[in-house]
Design a protein around this motif. Structure first.
Motif, PDB file in Angstrom:
ATOM      1  N   PRO A  26       0.801  -1.227   0.000  1.00  0.00           N
ATOM      2  CA  PRO A  26       0.000   0.000   0.000  1.00  0.00           C
ATOM      3  C   PRO A  26       0.837   1.283   0.000  1.00  0.00           C
ATOM      4  O   PRO A  26       0.478   2.254  -0.666  1.00  0.00           O
ATOM      5  CB  PRO A  26      -0.831  -0.100   1.284  1.00  0.00           C
ATOM      6  CG  PRO A  26      -0.891  -1.562   1.578  1.00  0.00           C
ATOM      7  CD  PRO A  26       0.417  -2.132   1.084  1.00  0.00           C
ATOM      8  N   GLU A  27       1.942   1.291   0.704  1.00  0.00           N
ATOM      9  CA  GLU A  27       2.791   2.488   0.743  1.00  0.00           C
ATOM     10  C   GLU A  27       3.398   2.785  -0.625  1.00  0.00           C
ATOM     11  O   GLU A  27       3.574   3.951  -0.984  1.00  0.00           O
ATOM     12  CB  GLU A  27       3.910   2.318   1.788  1.00  0.00           C
ATOM     13  CG  GLU A  27       3.395   2.264   3.207  1.00  0.00           C
ATOM     14  CD  GLU A  27       2.948   0.873   3.662  1.00  0.00           C
ATOM     15  OE1 GLU A  27       2.516   0.767   4.823  1.00  0.00           O
ATOM     16  OE2 GLU A  27       3.011  -0.093   2.875  1.00  0.00           O
ATOM     17  N   TYR A  28       3.705   1.742  -1.369  1.00  0.00           N
ATOM     18  CA  TYR A  28       4.206   1.930  -2.729  1.00  0.00           C
ATOM     19  C   TYR A  28       3.123   2.559  -3.598  1.00  0.00           C
ATOM     20  O   TYR A  28       3.368   3.533  -4.313  1.00  0.00           O
ATOM     21  CB  TYR A  28       4.666   0.601  -3.322  1.00  0.00           C
ATOM     22  CG  TYR A  28       5.102   0.704  -4.761  1.00  0.00           C
ATOM     23  CD1 TYR A  28       6.329   1.256  -5.095  1.00  0.00           C
ATOM     24  CD2 TYR A  28       4.283   0.253  -5.793  1.00  0.00           C
ATOM     25  CE1 TYR A  28       6.733   1.360  -6.418  1.00  0.00           C
ATOM     26  CE2 TYR A  28       4.672   0.345  -7.117  1.00  0.00           C
ATOM     27  CZ  TYR A  28       5.897   0.900  -7.424  1.00  0.00           C
ATOM     28  OH  TYR A  28       6.289   1.015  -8.735  1.00  0.00           O
ATOM     29  N   ARG A  29       1.916   2.000  -3.515  1.00  0.00           N
ATOM     30  CA  ARG A  29       0.813   2.541  -4.313  1.00  0.00           C
ATOM     31  C   ARG A  29       0.546   4.005  -3.971  1.00  0.00           C
ATOM     32  O   ARG A  29       0.239   4.804  -4.848  1.00  0.00           O
ATOM     33  CB  ARG A  29      -0.452   1.717  -4.108  1.00  0.00           C
ATOM     34  CG  ARG A  29      -0.330   0.304  -4.617  1.00  0.00           C
ATOM     35  CD  ARG A  29      -1.654  -0.420  -4.661  1.00  0.00           C
ATOM     36  NE  ARG A  29      -2.389  -0.434  -3.415  1.00  0.00           N
ATOM     37  CZ  ARG A  29      -2.359  -1.411  -2.521  1.00  0.00           C
ATOM     38  NH1 ARG A  29      -1.602  -2.480  -2.733  1.00  0.00           N
ATOM     39  NH2 ARG A  29      -3.079  -1.344  -1.422  1.00  0.00           N
ATOM     40  N   ASP A  35      -1.721   8.622 -12.737  1.00  0.00           N
ATOM     41  CA  ASP A  35      -1.687   7.966 -14.044  1.00  0.00           C
ATOM     42  C   ASP A  35      -0.814   6.705 -14.056  1.00  0.00           C
ATOM     43  O   ASP A  35      -0.794   5.981 -15.050  1.00  0.00           O
ATOM     44  CB  ASP A  35      -1.236   8.942 -15.128  1.00  0.00           C
ATOM     45  CG  ASP A  35       0.146   9.501 -14.895  1.00  0.00           C
ATOM     46  OD1 ASP A  35       0.636   9.469 -13.750  1.00  0.00           O
ATOM     47  OD2 ASP A  35       0.741   9.986 -15.869  1.00  0.00           O
ATOM     48  N   CYS A  36      -0.125   6.414 -12.975  1.00  0.00           N
ATOM     49  CA  CYS A  36       0.675   5.181 -12.867  1.00  0.00           C
ATOM     50  C   CYS A  36      -0.029   4.105 -12.051  1.00  0.00           C
ATOM     51  O   CYS A  36       0.452   2.979 -11.965  1.00  0.00           O
ATOM     52  CB  CYS A  36       2.019   5.486 -12.202  1.00  0.00           C
ATOM     53  SG  CYS A  36       3.056   6.566 -13.175  1.00  0.00           S
ATOM     54  N   LEU A  37      -1.141   4.457 -11.451  1.00  0.00           N
ATOM     55  CA  LEU A  37      -1.868   3.537 -10.593  1.00  0.00           C
ATOM     56  C   LEU A  37      -2.874   2.733 -11.413  1.00  0.00           C
ATOM     57  O   LEU A  37      -3.726   3.306 -12.091  1.00  0.00           O
ATOM     58  CB  LEU A  37      -2.607   4.327  -9.505  1.00  0.00           C
ATOM     59  CG  LEU A  37      -3.190   3.544  -8.350  1.00  0.00           C
ATOM     60  CD1 LEU A  37      -2.090   2.884  -7.529  1.00  0.00           C
ATOM     61  CD2 LEU A  37      -4.005   4.463  -7.466  1.00  0.00           C
ATOM     62  N   PRO A  38      -2.772   1.404 -11.391  1.00  0.00           N
ATOM     63  CA  PRO A  38      -3.727   0.583 -12.153  1.00  0.00           C
ATOM     64  C   PRO A  38      -5.164   0.796 -11.678  1.00  0.00           C
ATOM     65  O   PRO A  38      -5.412   1.134 -10.514  1.00  0.00           O
ATOM     66  CB  PRO A  38      -3.272  -0.847 -11.865  1.00  0.00           C
ATOM     67  CG  PRO A  38      -1.844  -0.731 -11.474  1.00  0.00           C
ATOM     68  CD  PRO A  38      -1.750   0.587 -10.752  1.00  0.00           C
ATOM     69  N   ASP A  39      -6.089   0.574 -12.580  1.00  0.00           N
ATOM     70  CA  ASP A  39      -7.514   0.783 -12.293  1.00  0.00           C
ATOM     71  C   ASP A  39      -7.983   0.047 -11.041  1.00  0.00           C
ATOM     72  O   ASP A  39      -8.795   0.565 -10.293  1.00  0.00           O
ATOM     73  CB  ASP A  39      -8.380   0.350 -13.481  1.00  0.00           C
ATOM     74  CG  ASP A  39      -8.251   1.290 -14.660  1.00  0.00           C
ATOM     75  OD1 ASP A  39      -7.817   2.442 -14.457  1.00  0.00           O
ATOM     76  OD2 ASP A  39      -8.576   0.866 -15.778  1.00  0.00           O
ATOM     77  N   GLN A  40      -7.461  -1.141 -10.801  1.00  0.00           N
ATOM     78  CA  GLN A  40      -7.939  -1.928  -9.662  1.00  0.00           C
ATOM     79  C   GLN A  40      -7.638  -1.271  -8.315  1.00  0.00           C
ATOM     80  O   GLN A  40      -8.229  -1.653  -7.306  1.00  0.00           O
ATOM     81  CB  GLN A  40      -7.345  -3.333  -9.699  1.00  0.00           C
ATOM     82  CG  GLN A  40      -5.858  -3.376  -9.399  1.00  0.00           C
ATOM     83  CD  GLN A  40      -5.259  -4.717  -9.689  1.00  0.00           C
ATOM     84  OE1 GLN A  40      -5.188  -5.141 -10.842  1.00  0.00           O
ATOM     85  NE2 GLN A  40      -4.838  -5.403  -8.666  1.00  0.00           N
TER      86      GLN A  40
END
Length: 46
Positions: A26-29, A35-40
């Motif tokens: 989670p900290e990475y996300r 715009d780098c975060l996947p839809d999920q």
């Protein structure tokens, strides 16, 4: 993060694979640009 960079830079592991593996953290996300975060995972930003 330094270790992740080293894996990509010095051990010929594609950055896309490292990114995919790090997405479970989670900290990475939370460090990623929208715009780098996947839809999920986008619901985490709402």
């Amino acid at each position: 993060m330094i270790e992740a960079w080293h894996v990509t830079a010095f051990h010929d592991i594609p950055s896309e694979k490292v990114h995919e593996a790090l997405l479970v953290i989670p900290e990475y996300r939370s460090m990623l640009a929208d715009d780098c975060l996947p839809d999920q995972y986008r619901h985490e930003r709402e």
